[in-house]
Design a protein around this motif. Structure first.
Motif, PDB file in Angstrom:
ATOM      1  N   GLN A  29      36.232  29.747  18.678  1.00  0.00           N
ATOM      2  CA  GLN A  29      36.112  29.036  19.733  1.00  0.00           C
ATOM      3  C   GLN A  29      36.505  30.106  21.038  1.00  0.00           C
ATOM      4  O   GLN A  29      37.541  30.756  21.166  1.00  0.00           O
ATOM      5  CB  GLN A  29      37.053  27.927  20.099  1.00  0.00           C
ATOM      6  N   LEU A  30      35.639  30.348  22.047  1.00  0.00           N
ATOM      7  CA  LEU A  30      35.807  30.945  23.260  1.00  0.00           C
ATOM      8  C   LEU A  30      36.824  30.465  23.938  1.00  0.00           C
ATOM      9  O   LEU A  30      36.264  29.206  24.612  1.00  0.00           O
ATOM     10  CB  LEU A  30      34.450  31.500  23.805  1.00  0.00           C
ATOM     11  N   VAL A  31      37.881  31.007  24.385  1.00  0.00           N
ATOM     12  CA  VAL A  31      38.859  30.273  25.552  1.00  0.00           C
ATOM     13  C   VAL A  31      38.405  30.698  26.733  1.00  0.00           C
ATOM     14  O   VAL A  31      38.100  29.924  27.667  1.00  0.00           O
ATOM     15  CB  VAL A  31      40.198  30.730  25.288  1.00  0.00           C
ATOM     16  N   GLY A  32      38.300  32.071  26.946  1.00  0.00           N
ATOM     17  CA  GLY A  32      38.047  32.723  28.283  1.00  0.00           C
ATOM     18  C   GLY A  32      37.565  34.034  28.144  1.00  0.00           C
ATOM     19  O   GLY A  32      37.633  34.668  27.598  1.00  0.00           O
ATOM     20  N   VAL A  33      36.855  34.452  29.341  1.00  0.00           N
ATOM     21  CA  VAL A  33      36.452  35.752  29.504  1.00  0.00           C
ATOM     22  C   VAL A  33      37.227  36.292  30.815  1.00  0.00           C
ATOM     23  O   VAL A  33      37.538  35.545  31.622  1.00  0.00           O
ATOM     24  CB  VAL A  33      34.997  35.949  29.801  1.00  0.00           C
ATOM     25  N   ARG A  43      28.771  33.632  35.313  1.00  0.00           N
ATOM     26  CA  ARG A  43      28.376  32.635  34.752  1.00  0.00           C
ATOM     27  C   ARG A  43      28.148  32.348  33.163  1.00  0.00           C
ATOM     28  O   ARG A  43      27.600  32.961  32.367  1.00  0.00           O
ATOM     29  CB  ARG A  43      26.465  32.464  35.150  1.00  0.00           C
ATOM     30  N   LEU A  44      29.472  31.785  32.581  1.00  0.00           N
ATOM     31  CA  LEU A  44      29.334  31.801  31.280  1.00  0.00           C
ATOM     32  C   LEU A  44      28.447  30.944  30.470  1.00  0.00           C
ATOM     33  O   LEU A  44      28.024  29.761  31.227  1.00  0.00           O
ATOM     34  CB  LEU A  44      30.874  31.297  30.738  1.00  0.00           C
ATOM     35  N   LEU A  45      28.174  31.008  29.313  1.00  0.00           N
ATOM     36  CA  LEU A  45      27.177  30.326  28.563  1.00  0.00           C
ATOM     37  C   LEU A  45      27.978  29.297  27.711  1.00  0.00           C
ATOM     38  O   LEU A  45      27.232  28.264  27.169  1.00  0.00           O
ATOM     39  CB  LEU A  45      26.134  31.104  27.636  1.00  0.00           C
ATOM     40  N   PRO A  47      30.164  25.962  26.910  1.00  0.00           N
ATOM     41  CA  PRO A  47      30.724  24.975  27.635  1.00  0.00           C
ATOM     42  C   PRO A  47      32.316  24.979  27.223  1.00  0.00           C
ATOM     43  O   PRO A  47      32.754  25.103  26.165  1.00  0.00           O
ATOM     44  CB  PRO A  47      30.170  23.710  26.722  1.00  0.00           C
ATOM     45  N   GLY A  48      33.231  24.762  28.319  1.00  0.00           N
ATOM     46  CA  GLY A  48      34.686  24.826  28.072  1.00  0.00           C
ATOM     47  C   GLY A  48      35.240  26.003  28.330  1.00  0.00           C
ATOM     48  O   GLY A  48      36.452  26.091  28.525  1.00  0.00           O
ATOM     49  N   ALA A  49      34.597  27.074  28.291  1.00  0.00           N
ATOM     50  CA  ALA A  49      35.114  28.337  28.231  1.00  0.00           C
ATOM     51  C   ALA A  49      35.044  28.673  29.776  1.00  0.00           C
ATOM     52  O   ALA A  49      34.435  28.359  30.728  1.00  0.00           O
ATOM     53  CB  ALA A  49      34.163  29.529  27.787  1.00  0.00           C
ATOM     54  N   LYS A  50      36.435  29.621  30.262  1.00  0.00           N
ATOM     55  CA  LYS A  50      36.435  29.821  31.700  1.00  0.00           C
ATOM     56  C   LYS A  50      36.586  31.380  31.904  1.00  0.00           C
ATOM     57  O   LYS A  50      37.123  31.954  30.833  1.00  0.00           O
ATOM     58  CB  LYS A  50      38.023  29.378  32.162  1.00  0.00           C
ATOM     59  N   ALA A  51      36.412  31.813  33.073  1.00  0.00           N
ATOM     60  CA  ALA A  51      36.485  33.239  33.513  1.00  0.00           C
ATOM     61  C   ALA A  51      38.013  33.432  34.073  1.00  0.00           C
ATOM     62  O   ALA A  51      38.198  32.384  35.122  1.00  0.00           O
ATOM     63  CB  ALA A  51      35.287  33.566  34.414  1.00  0.00           C
ATOM     64  N   PHE A  52      38.452  34.330  33.840  1.00  0.00           N
ATOM     65  CA  PHE A  52      39.879  34.692  34.507  1.00  0.00           C
ATOM     66  C   PHE A  52      39.848  36.302  34.945  1.00  0.00           C
ATOM     67  O   PHE A  52      39.094  36.943  34.400  1.00  0.00           O
ATOM     68  CB  PHE A  52      41.065  34.434  33.615  1.00  0.00           C
ATOM     69  N   ALA A  53      40.551  36.515  35.828  1.00  0.00           N
ATOM     70  CA  ALA A  53      41.071  37.713  36.425  1.00  0.00           C
ATOM     71  C   ALA A  53      41.621  38.457  35.466  1.00  0.00           C
ATOM     72  O   ALA A  53      42.719  37.785  34.677  1.00  0.00           O
ATOM     73  CB  ALA A  53      41.796  37.912  37.688  1.00  0.00           C
ATOM     74  N   ILE A  54      41.437  39.514  34.968  1.00  0.00           N
ATOM     75  CA  ILE A  54      42.009  40.302  33.670  1.00  0.00           C
ATOM     76  C   ILE A  54      43.413  40.554  33.953  1.00  0.00           C
ATOM     77  O   ILE A  54      44.027  40.512  32.875  1.00  0.00           O
ATOM     78  CB  ILE A  54      41.138  41.733  33.618  1.00  0.00           C
TER      79      ILE A  54
END
Lengths: 329, 329
Positions: A29-33, A43-45, A47-54
């Protein structure tokens, strides 16, 4: 079943490939990028995954089982790798062959300090090709192996051409020489020079008014990149480049021949080959399989750095030992 | 360096192949060959190695680090395997695919009781082909794999022909169908029947006065062995059979294609192939590499049964981790 929670650090071609590969693996499961760009711009593909600052990754330690590092080997990973290995179980595709021992040591130290498990240099070379060099070499100790790359796009070489004055855009293909591949297969153990093994084919779109002859000369004589190869340069339009050369195919061969029997009377050949429509997506698929292995190893409280050479093959699979013995052996 | 002390149980084609393979590995030493025949009748090739009666093996526990079992899967190994696993670290090439789970359980129990480590089903299929099915399947979960065998001599099928009345001697080749191999490579995921994947080619020398048409009919209609295949029978002289078909070549392919990317837009192909002049010598070479792994695992006090799927690749090598990372990764 509780899914393996994955983070992706870096969202270029490789990071996007990892995201797509995760969708093919039901136990993950992808949690975040995690990105150096503005997270809101991604723009992640998934559903439910979020983008965060590194820089916010450290706060997510409890939410992520394995962080897949998708930065480059030249500048990103030497710094990012150890920093992340202190915080997370990690996978990366560090591929500067000559610096692997040094990189391994720095990751090993960081991962042990953090109580984490890191698998470095995962992909196909280093990676699956390394595995095949190892297996083939151990099975046929009296032998010789040859690695060929291509046909495929080398991004480093394409970039080198783009830096030449007058070049608008370029794409470079590394192409194994058929006769050299056949010679390697023959068991005659030929000595093959760099020039004999691969040719380089370049497609170049020029800026208006650029001097084609001068650009071609600069390409074919460029030290390290092209001077040691037979290089062909094709000048095409920007539109043709876009239409015919926008993919990132790659592949290659690991061929080992050896002898067995009295006086080495029998020739034996092992060959491994890849033919890839998308190099980054395939590399990403390998990273994801090894993320599963890292998760299992970490669950056994193993810590430190590993490479593909250290990982029991079964650890890559979502199936258990009994299922694998029944279905695959 | 102290050498790894090896015993060989059974001295047919495979056992002789192991003896020859050991001579290519400097860190190993053949202590003795254990045989059901009269030990005095064996002519070993290895200076210092001795032939023993197989029933005397138990007395040699302290002299042997790993016993390589070279008996057959049909009758020898089901009894010998567990008996030896109680006494020694063992390697075998058990290859009755359907019975592997049951065999694994019996070896696992015996090896644990004896405090030993056993690697079962080592060779190329099961063995290196199994490894490749595993790696490829984990990297490309959305895909399909195909295994082809040959061109090569099948000893079981050759034996089946020899049992037909009127047959003096015979050699059977399993031959992959080129168009089926190409279809598997294409990524079109074809359904391939047994008949579409392989043909069987038989070379038969008849006894005087035998009825060729009757022999041919008996071959091509033989259930399990030939009835499901397109089979060609060539009648040749005993001399031609001896001259042209006395080798034991084999080989084959494991091909997996899969898709990655959005909507599966990219096809990726992984192919592994073997081309072997001598099937038993190659299988023996794989057994010897895994004997090294068994020795290392046993030194860590690991016990029980393992397969190639469980063994970290680096354990097959005489080199240490740092050397492997530097030279192979």
């Amino acid at each position: 079943m509780k899914k393996i929670r994955i983070g992706i650090a870096g969202y270029g071609n490789l990071g996007k490939g990892v995201e797509l590969a995760l969708a093919q693996n039901e136990d993950m499961q992808l949690v975040g990028v995690f990105t150096r760009r503005d997270p809101a711009s991604l723009r992640l593909l998934t559903p439910g995954a979020k983008a965060f600052a590194i820089d916010d990754a450290a706060a997510m330690q409890d939410a992520i089982d394995v962080m897949i590092l998708c930065g480059g080997s030249a500048t990103d990973l030497p710094a990012q790798g150890p920093a992340f290995a202190r915080l997370f179980n990690t996978i990366d595709s560090f591929d500067t062959h000559a610096k692997i021992p040094e990189y391994f040591a720095s990751i090993d130290e960081a991962a042990r300090e953090g109580g984490h498990l890191s698998v470095i240099s995962v992909g196909w070379d280093p990676g699956l090709f390394s595995l095949n060099r190892l297996y083939a070499g151990c099975v046929l100790p009296q032998g010789r192996d040859y690695t060929f790359w291509g046909s495929g796009v080398s991004q480093g070489h394409s970039d080198a051409i783009r830096r030449i004055e007058g070049v608008l855009d370029a794409r470079q293909y590394t192409v194994p020489v058929d006769s050299a591949v056949e010679a390697a297969r023959s068991g005659s153990n030929p000595e093959l020079t760099t020039r004999q093994k691969h040719t380089r084919v370049c497609y170049v779109a020029l800026k208006e008014g650029a001097d084609a002859a001068k650009v071609e000369r600069e390409i074919v004589t460029m030290p390290n990149y092209f001077a040691d190869y037979d290089t062909t340069v094709h000048f095409i339009s920007k539109e043709e480049l876009q239409r015919d050369h926008s993919g990132l195919p790659h592949g290659g061969f690991v061929i080992r021949t050896g002898v067995t029997g009295q006086g080495g009377c029998h020739t034996q050949r092992i060959e491994y080959s890849l033919k890839l429509d998308s190099n980054p997506e395939f590399t990403a698929s390998v990273l994801v399989a090894y993320a599963r292995a890292a998760f299992k190893l970490a669950r056994e409280n193993q810590t430190g750095a590993r490479t593909v050479l250290d990982i029991p093959p079964a650890y890559l699979s979502p199936l258990d030992g009994a299922q694998l013995r029944k279905s695959l052996l």
